[in-house]
Design a protein around this motif. Structure first.
Motif, PDB file in Angstrom:
ATOM      1  N   PHE A 127      14.635  23.505  11.979  1.00  0.00           N
ATOM      2  CA  PHE A 127      14.168  21.909  12.462  1.00  0.00           C
ATOM      3  C   PHE A 127      13.177  21.509  11.252  1.00  0.00           C
ATOM      4  O   PHE A 127      12.583  22.286  10.574  1.00  0.00           O
ATOM      5  N   ASN A 128      12.815  20.506  11.733  1.00  0.00           N
ATOM      6  CA  ASN A 128      11.712  19.687  10.615  1.00  0.00           C
ATOM      7  C   ASN A 128      10.430  19.608  11.581  1.00  0.00           C
ATOM      8  O   ASN A 128      10.403  19.585  12.744  1.00  0.00           O
ATOM      9  N   ALA A 129       9.375  19.735  10.862  1.00  0.00           N
ATOM     10  CA  ALA A 129       7.885  19.520  11.267  1.00  0.00           C
ATOM     11  C   ALA A 129       7.053  18.418  10.400  1.00  0.00           C
ATOM     12  O   ALA A 129       7.428  18.469   9.202  1.00  0.00           O
ATOM     13  N   ALA A 185       0.832  -1.205  -0.084  1.00  0.00           N
ATOM     14  CA  ALA A 185       0.072  -0.007  -0.007  1.00  0.00           C
ATOM     15  C   ALA A 185       1.039   1.206   0.023  1.00  0.00           C
ATOM     16  O   ALA A 185       2.005   1.249   0.532  1.00  0.00           O
ATOM     17  N   THR A 186       0.454   2.443  -0.702  1.00  0.00           N
ATOM     18  CA  THR A 186       1.197   3.476  -0.815  1.00  0.00           C
ATOM     19  C   THR A 186       0.448   4.638  -0.038  1.00  0.00           C
ATOM     20  O   THR A 186      -0.809   4.782  -0.164  1.00  0.00           O
ATOM     21  N   TYR A 187       1.022   5.428   0.922  1.00  0.00           N
ATOM     22  CA  TYR A 187       0.599   6.300   1.422  1.00  0.00           C
ATOM     23  C   TYR A 187       1.542   7.497   1.652  1.00  0.00           C
ATOM     24  O   TYR A 187       2.735   7.250   1.177  1.00  0.00           O
ATOM     25  N   PHE A 188       1.158   8.775   1.787  1.00  0.00           N
ATOM     26  CA  PHE A 188       1.797  10.004   1.690  1.00  0.00           C
ATOM     27  C   PHE A 188       1.572  10.769   2.855  1.00  0.00           C
ATOM     28  O   PHE A 188       0.624  10.815   3.619  1.00  0.00           O
ATOM     29  N   ASP A 189       2.628  11.426   3.367  1.00  0.00           N
ATOM     30  CA  ASP A 189       2.648  12.412   4.517  1.00  0.00           C
ATOM     31  C   ASP A 189       3.680  13.673   3.898  1.00  0.00           C
ATOM     32  O   ASP A 189       4.220  13.550   2.857  1.00  0.00           O
ATOM     33  N   LEU A 190       3.582  14.697   4.663  1.00  0.00           N
ATOM     34  CA  LEU A 190       4.282  15.781   4.491  1.00  0.00           C
ATOM     35  C   LEU A 190       5.175  16.312   5.639  1.00  0.00           C
ATOM     36  O   LEU A 190       4.998  16.088   6.780  1.00  0.00           O
ATOM     37  N   LYS A 191       6.435  16.767   5.306  1.00  0.00           N
ATOM     38  CA  LYS A 191       7.612  16.969   6.252  1.00  0.00           C
ATOM     39  C   LYS A 191       7.932  18.515   5.826  1.00  0.00           C
ATOM     40  O   LYS A 191       8.029  18.351   4.434  1.00  0.00           O
ATOM     41  N   ALA A 192       8.189  19.484   6.527  1.00  0.00           N
ATOM     42  CA  ALA A 192       8.633  20.687   6.291  1.00  0.00           C
ATOM     43  C   ALA A 192       9.772  20.886   7.011  1.00  0.00           C
ATOM     44  O   ALA A 192      10.237  20.671   8.001  1.00  0.00           O
ATOM     45  N   GLU A 193      10.985  21.900   6.346  1.00  0.00           N
ATOM     46  CA  GLU A 193      12.050  22.231   6.790  1.00  0.00           C
ATOM     47  C   GLU A 193      11.804  23.671   7.303  1.00  0.00           C
ATOM     48  O   GLU A 193      11.894  24.580   6.268  1.00  0.00           O
ATOM     49  N   LEU A 194      12.048  24.225   8.275  1.00  0.00           N
ATOM     50  CA  LEU A 194      11.601  25.521   8.960  1.00  0.00           C
ATOM     51  C   LEU A 194      12.760  26.058   9.477  1.00  0.00           C
ATOM     52  O   LEU A 194      13.614  25.341  10.108  1.00  0.00           O
ATOM     53  N   GLU A 195      12.810  27.445   9.719  1.00  0.00           N
ATOM     54  CA  GLU A 195      13.778  28.056  10.456  1.00  0.00           C
ATOM     55  C   GLU A 195      13.452  29.746  10.407  1.00  0.00           C
ATOM     56  O   GLU A 195      12.654  30.073   9.548  1.00  0.00           O
ATOM     57  N   ASN A 196      13.910  30.340  11.400  1.00  0.00           N
ATOM     58  CA  ASN A 196      13.865  32.008  11.554  1.00  0.00           C
ATOM     59  C   ASN A 196      14.906  32.538  12.187  1.00  0.00           C
ATOM     60  O   ASN A 196      15.804  31.518  12.540  1.00  0.00           O
ATOM     61  N   ASP A 197      14.835  33.802  12.346  1.00  0.00           N
ATOM     62  CA  ASP A 197      16.116  34.245  13.102  1.00  0.00           C
ATOM     63  C   ASP A 197      16.274  33.769  14.818  1.00  0.00           C
ATOM     64  O   ASP A 197      17.336  33.691  15.081  1.00  0.00           O
ATOM     65  N   ALA A 198      14.780  33.323  15.205  1.00  0.00           N
ATOM     66  CA  ALA A 198      15.127  33.024  16.696  1.00  0.00           C
ATOM     67  C   ALA A 198      15.458  31.340  16.810  1.00  0.00           C
ATOM     68  O   ALA A 198      15.963  31.176  18.041  1.00  0.00           O
ATOM     69  N   LEU A 199      15.049  30.883  16.018  1.00  0.00           N
ATOM     70  CA  LEU A 199      15.058  29.327  16.017  1.00  0.00           C
ATOM     71  C   LEU A 199      16.070  28.936  14.934  1.00  0.00           C
ATOM     72  O   LEU A 199      16.091  29.035  14.005  1.00  0.00           O
ATOM     73  N   GLU A 200      16.848  27.816  15.504  1.00  0.00           N
ATOM     74  CA  GLU A 200      17.669  27.031  14.287  1.00  0.00           C
ATOM     75  C   GLU A 200      16.777  26.347  13.636  1.00  0.00           C
ATOM     76  O   GLU A 200      15.675  25.966  13.992  1.00  0.00           O
ATOM     77  N   GLY A 259       2.867  29.436   3.990  1.00  0.00           N
ATOM     78  CA  GLY A 259       2.531  29.866   5.391  1.00  0.00           C
ATOM     79  C   GLY A 259       1.136  30.251   5.459  1.00  0.00           C
ATOM     80  O   GLY A 259      -0.019  30.191   4.408  1.00  0.00           O
ATOM     81  N   PRO A 260       0.801  31.065   6.532  1.00  0.00           N
ATOM     82  CA  PRO A 260       1.649  31.510   7.613  1.00  0.00           C
ATOM     83  C   PRO A 260       2.051  30.044   8.477  1.00  0.00           C
ATOM     84  O   PRO A 260       1.466  29.301   8.589  1.00  0.00           O
ATOM     85  N   TRP A 261       3.227  30.261   9.171  1.00  0.00           N
ATOM     86  CA  TRP A 261       3.878  29.215  10.046  1.00  0.00           C
ATOM     87  C   TRP A 261       3.986  29.872  11.448  1.00  0.00           C
ATOM     88  O   TRP A 261       4.540  30.792  11.459  1.00  0.00           O
ATOM     89  N   VAL A 262       3.242  29.026  12.338  1.00  0.00           N
ATOM     90  CA  VAL A 262       3.451  29.677  13.681  1.00  0.00           C
ATOM     91  C   VAL A 262       3.948  28.507  14.694  1.00  0.00           C
ATOM     92  O   VAL A 262       3.481  27.316  14.626  1.00  0.00           O
ATOM     93  N   VAL A 263       4.818  28.857  15.403  1.00  0.00           N
ATOM     94  CA  VAL A 263       4.905  27.931  16.665  1.00  0.00           C
ATOM     95  C   VAL A 263       4.080  28.380  17.674  1.00  0.00           C
ATOM     96  O   VAL A 263       4.353  29.245  18.544  1.00  0.00           O
ATOM     97  N   SER A 264       3.059  27.774  18.147  1.00  0.00           N
ATOM     98  CA  SER A 264       2.115  27.788  18.947  1.00  0.00           C
ATOM     99  C   SER A 264       2.439  27.486  20.551  1.00  0.00           C
ATOM    100  O   SER A 264       2.041  28.248  21.465  1.00  0.00           O
TER     101      SER A 264
END
Length: 392
Positions: free
Chosen positions: A210-212, A193-208, A258-263
């Motif tokens: 990271f993957n989500a 069976a084939t399934y898909f998911d999503l991975k994002a590579e994120l960064e900003n000035d405050a955080l190194e 985005g928008p991308w938010v670290v809640s």
């Protein structure tokens, strides 16, 4: 005057033991088993409580002759074959061949000066329970192999034209073959069976960086590998979302800007214990995973290390460590890392295997001081592995 005679299995071990005992004893190597069931007959009386007839093995006649000659002259005979059921059976067969009645059994779980002296102080008789255990294994080997191999060959030769050579059955190999066949049948009915998911590579000035991972959409959790039946490949859980390739690509386009938010950020304390010390099987597994050694090669290297006095006996199912080992390991931790990293009490392990015999302690560096030696030779790499898991 003749010296007391110590009989071991390995010539390398004989030299080491002779050195540690200051040449006060003559140490002779029998080079493994000296007796076995004869090759060309069953030699097992199934109607008489499976009584077995063992004979001197082909090629071992001179060794048996030497044992008889040396033991007749020696004031004492000490049997120091390996501390397992095979070693115990070898000791029992030697007893049958010698006339000297002043004979005892000792066991060396490590070939160090301390280990040998300790073993020499604990004389005892041959353990017939262990001997009978080895005899039972050997008799089952013979009955399965001798009786079933011919039947298997004749039967398959009649029904399968491609069978040309001889076939054999065995106590271990036939059971292993059954496991392989069962796995192949599961593979044959497997539905991918084939399934898909999503991975994002994120960064900003405050955080190194990271993957989500995308976990859910509109409150509905995305399917992952664990949601599929491993035997059929079908989705086994209801209420999870299975997205297609087209849907995954559409989500990528939709979420691209985005928008991308670290809640929220959660930090949780986590503790972990070191892995249990090595048994024979876990040493083989780790050597295969880390240094790509076969099980056979690992045991050959471990045998050499044991005989040279670098590690304890390598055939064991125990994860227990002796007080000597605990003391040695704690000294190493204190010396290398300081009191800050030395736990108040050592971690004690209990085997989860129901039928574990635990006759010997786990595999570890031998002695009371654990030498740390880094190198690329095969023996050193196995030695380093044995020390790696002697952690508290």
């Amino acid at each position: 005057m003749s010296k007391p005679l110590i009989i071991v299995e390995s010539p390398a071990k004989a030299r080491t033991i002779e050195k540690y005992l200051s040449n006060e004893y003559e140490v002779f190597a029998c080079v493994g088993h000296i007796k076995d069931l004869p090759r060309k007959e069953l030699a097992v009386d199934v109607d008489n409580e499976f009584a077995a007839t063992f004979v001197v093995m082909e090629g071992k006649e001179d060794i048996v002759k030497a044992i008889k000659k040396k033991s007749a002259k020696a004031p004492e005979v000490i049997l120091a074959t390996d501390p397992d059921r095979e070693g115990e059976a070898i000791a029992a067969h030697i007893v049958e061949e010698v006339t000297n009645k002043n004979i005892s059994r000792v066991q060396f779980t490590e070939i160090t000066k301390e280990g040998i002296i300790e073993g020499m102080q604990q004389r005892h008789e041959v353990d017939m329970d262990l001997v009978n255990a080895q005899y039972t294994r050997r008799v089952i080997d013979r009955l399965v192999g001798y009786k079933l191999s011919g039947l298997l060959w004749r039967t398959l030769k009649k029904t399968m034209s491609f069978v040309k050579g001889s076939l054999s059955a065995g106590r271990v190999q036939s059971a292993a073959l059954k496991m392989i066949v069962d796995r192949e049948r599961l593979r044959a009915i497997f539905k991918s069976a084939t399934y898909f998911d999503l991975k994002a590579e994120l960064e900003n000035d405050a955080l190194e960086g990271f993957n989500a991972d995308l976990i859910s959409i509109d409150g509905k959790r995305l399917a992952t590998g664990k949601d599929f039946d491993s035997n059929t490949g079908e989705l086994k859980k209801e209420g999870v979302l299975l997205i297609s390739s087209a849907q995954a690509n559409a989500l990528v386009q939709e979420l691209q800007n985005g928008p991308w938010v670290v809640s929220s950020i959660e930090e949780k304390p986590q503790t972990s214990n070191p892995y249990a010390p090595f048994t024979t099987s876990t040493l083989q597994q780790e050597a295969s995973r880390k240094i790509r050694f076969s099980a056979k090669k690992t045991m050959r290297m471990a045998q050499r290390l044991y005989e040279a006095g670098f590690i304890t006996y390598m055939r064991t199912d125990s994860i227990q460590l002796s007080q000597e080992a605990l003391k040695g390991a704690r000294n190493v931790i204190k010396k290398l890392y300081g009191d800050k990293y030395l736990p108040e009490k050592p971690v004690m392990y209990k085997s989860k295997v129901k039928n574990a015999q635990e006759a010997h302690e786990a595999i570890r560096p031998a002695g009371v001081e654990f030498a740390h030696e880094v190198g690329a030779t095969e023996e050193i790499r196995i030695r380093d592995l044995s020390g790696l898991l002697t952690r508290l």
